[in-house]
Design a protein around this motif. Structure first.
Motif, PDB file in Angstrom:
ATOM      1  N   ARG A 141      40.838  44.225  36.566  1.00  0.00           N
ATOM      2  CA  ARG A 141      40.350  43.347  37.637  1.00  0.00           C
ATOM      3  C   ARG A 141      39.372  42.309  37.082  1.00  0.00           C
ATOM      4  O   ARG A 141      39.462  41.119  37.390  1.00  0.00           O
ATOM      5  CB  ARG A 141      39.661  44.167  38.721  1.00  0.00           C
ATOM      6  CG  ARG A 141      40.581  44.964  39.586  1.00  0.00           C
ATOM      7  CD  ARG A 141      39.789  45.735  40.663  1.00  0.00           C
ATOM      8  NE  ARG A 141      40.623  46.797  41.181  1.00  0.00           N
ATOM      9  CZ  ARG A 141      40.595  48.062  40.756  1.00  0.00           C
ATOM     10  NH1 ARG A 141      39.748  48.440  39.833  1.00  0.00           N
ATOM     11  NH2 ARG A 141      41.408  48.946  41.274  1.00  0.00           N
ATOM     12  N   GLY A 180      40.015  38.299  36.806  1.00  0.00           N
ATOM     13  CA  GLY A 180      39.049  37.384  37.429  1.00  0.00           C
ATOM     14  C   GLY A 180      38.476  36.391  36.439  1.00  0.00           C
ATOM     15  O   GLY A 180      38.301  35.208  36.753  1.00  0.00           O
ATOM     16  N   ILE A 191      41.180  33.726  35.841  1.00  0.00           N
ATOM     17  CA  ILE A 191      41.298  32.830  36.996  1.00  0.00           C
ATOM     18  C   ILE A 191      40.129  31.846  37.015  1.00  0.00           C
ATOM     19  O   ILE A 191      40.306  30.636  37.208  1.00  0.00           O
ATOM     20  CB  ILE A 191      41.351  33.635  38.320  1.00  0.00           C
ATOM     21  CG1 ILE A 191      42.631  34.454  38.410  1.00  0.00           C
ATOM     22  CG2 ILE A 191      41.184  32.716  39.530  1.00  0.00           C
ATOM     23  CD1 ILE A 191      43.904  33.644  38.511  1.00  0.00           C
ATOM     24  N   GLU A 192      38.921  32.345  36.773  1.00  0.00           N
ATOM     25  CA  GLU A 192      37.748  31.470  36.774  1.00  0.00           C
ATOM     26  C   GLU A 192      37.807  30.461  35.632  1.00  0.00           C
ATOM     27  O   GLU A 192      37.452  29.289  35.804  1.00  0.00           O
ATOM     28  CB  GLU A 192      36.463  32.287  36.683  1.00  0.00           C
ATOM     29  CG  GLU A 192      35.215  31.450  36.814  1.00  0.00           C
ATOM     30  CD  GLU A 192      33.946  32.265  36.914  1.00  0.00           C
ATOM     31  OE1 GLU A 192      32.868  31.636  36.920  1.00  0.00           O
ATOM     32  OE2 GLU A 192      33.997  33.505  36.983  1.00  0.00           O
ATOM     33  N   THR A 213      40.632  27.873  36.815  1.00  0.00           N
ATOM     34  CA  THR A 213      40.401  27.102  38.045  1.00  0.00           C
ATOM     35  C   THR A 213      38.962  26.639  38.227  1.00  0.00           C
ATOM     36  O   THR A 213      38.703  25.739  39.017  1.00  0.00           O
ATOM     37  CB  THR A 213      40.786  27.931  39.288  1.00  0.00           C
ATOM     38  OG1 THR A 213      39.870  29.039  39.423  1.00  0.00           O
ATOM     39  CG2 THR A 213      42.216  28.420  39.204  1.00  0.00           C
ATOM     40  N   THR A 258      36.779  28.531  39.567  1.00  0.00           N
ATOM     41  CA  THR A 258      36.316  29.218  40.768  1.00  0.00           C
ATOM     42  C   THR A 258      36.365  30.728  40.569  1.00  0.00           C
ATOM     43  O   THR A 258      37.395  31.275  40.177  1.00  0.00           O
ATOM     44  CB  THR A 258      37.218  28.856  41.972  1.00  0.00           C
ATOM     45  OG1 THR A 258      37.244  27.440  42.108  1.00  0.00           O
ATOM     46  CG2 THR A 258      36.717  29.492  43.250  1.00  0.00           C
ATOM     47  N   ALA A 259      35.251  31.390  40.876  1.00  0.00           N
ATOM     48  CA  ALA A 259      35.218  32.847  40.796  1.00  0.00           C
ATOM     49  C   ALA A 259      35.920  33.430  42.015  1.00  0.00           C
ATOM     50  O   ALA A 259      35.771  32.920  43.126  1.00  0.00           O
ATOM     51  CB  ALA A 259      33.779  33.347  40.735  1.00  0.00           C
ATOM     52  N   MET A 260      36.696  34.478  41.806  1.00  0.00           N
ATOM     53  CA  MET A 260      37.416  35.121  42.902  1.00  0.00           C
ATOM     54  C   MET A 260      37.271  36.625  42.797  1.00  0.00           C
ATOM     55  O   MET A 260      37.206  37.164  41.699  1.00  0.00           O
ATOM     56  CB  MET A 260      38.910  34.771  42.840  1.00  0.00           C
ATOM     57  CG  MET A 260      39.214  33.303  42.972  1.00  0.00           C
ATOM     58  SD  MET A 260      40.972  32.969  42.803  1.00  0.00           S
ATOM     59  CE  MET A 260      41.555  33.562  44.366  1.00  0.00           C
ATOM     60  N   LYS A 261      37.216  37.299  43.923  1.00  0.00           N
ATOM     61  CA  LYS A 261      37.234  38.758  43.931  1.00  0.00           C
ATOM     62  C   LYS A 261      38.692  39.184  43.771  1.00  0.00           C
ATOM     63  O   LYS A 261      39.557  38.753  44.526  1.00  0.00           O
ATOM     64  CB  LYS A 261      36.651  39.304  45.219  1.00  0.00           C
ATOM     65  CG  LYS A 261      36.590  40.817  45.237  1.00  0.00           C
ATOM     66  CD  LYS A 261      35.764  41.305  46.407  1.00  0.00           C
ATOM     67  CE  LYS A 261      35.739  42.807  46.478  1.00  0.00           C
ATOM     68  NZ  LYS A 261      34.872  43.433  45.531  1.00  0.00           N
ATOM     69  N   ILE A 262      38.960  40.020  42.810  1.00  0.00           N
ATOM     70  CA  ILE A 262      40.320  40.445  42.509  1.00  0.00           C
ATOM     71  C   ILE A 262      40.544  41.842  43.080  1.00  0.00           C
ATOM     72  O   ILE A 262      39.768  42.756  42.831  1.00  0.00           O
ATOM     73  CB  ILE A 262      40.565  40.448  40.979  1.00  0.00           C
ATOM     74  CG1 ILE A 262      40.219  39.093  40.375  1.00  0.00           C
ATOM     75  CG2 ILE A 262      41.993  40.874  40.651  1.00  0.00           C
ATOM     76  CD1 ILE A 262      41.002  37.929  40.949  1.00  0.00           C
TER      77      ILE A 262
END
Length: 161
Positions: free
Chosen positions: A133, A137, A140-141, A144, A146-150
């Protein structure tokens, strides 16, 4: 041979009369090989956080270096040099990625220090999934911005593929 580290994963692999071991024993960072090959863009996906022991000469690494020296004179000094070089190269990679200056262009992706408890010999599924996870994450960050909760979940053993 790419996973052969003496004392950890057995003796060197013999191929056409030559002994082979994992390249990481004598290459401090794969970035160096990519740069030497003339790559213009390098994606570095680190399996270690910024505060890893890769640049420290631990007792285990000293034992491996001693074993390598018995296999081939000069290997101990070469391995110690590689270990000592790691932090400098990792700092260069990190700096180039953060500032986006210089060539080659580098994108360095790593999990934040202390974000998971996955080590080389981890077998705990919950720890492994948490590491997945965090790593997902981080990627992805990096891509993009952008931080995201996975929210990944382990597949049930009863579920069909």
């Amino acid at each position: 041979a790419s996973a052969c580290i003496p004392l950890v994963a057995g003796p060197p692999v013999i191929y056409h009369g030559e002994r082979f071991i994992d390249g990481g024993v004598l290459l401090s960072h794969p970035y160096l090989a990519a740069k030497e090959d003339g790559c213009t863009h390098i994606l570095v996906i680190r399996t270690r956080s910024e505060h890893s022991s890769a640049g420290r000469l631990t007792v285990g690494k000293r034992l491996i270096a001693q074993r390598l020296e018995r296999l081939q004179p000069g290997m101990k000094a070469a391995m110690i040099s590689t270990i000592n070089e790691y932090d400098r190269v990792a700092a260069t990679v990190s700096n180039q990625s953060k500032t986006q200056t210089g060539t080659p262009y580098v994108l360095d992706v790593a999990c934040p220090a202390g974000s998971h408890q996955v080590g080389r010999f981890t077998q705990d599924r919950a720890a492994i999934y948490q590491g997945m996870r965090v790593a997902y994450g981080a990627m992805i960050e990096a891509i993009t911005g952008t931080a995201m909760k996975i929210l990944l979940r382990p597949a049930s053993l009863e579920e069909s593929p």
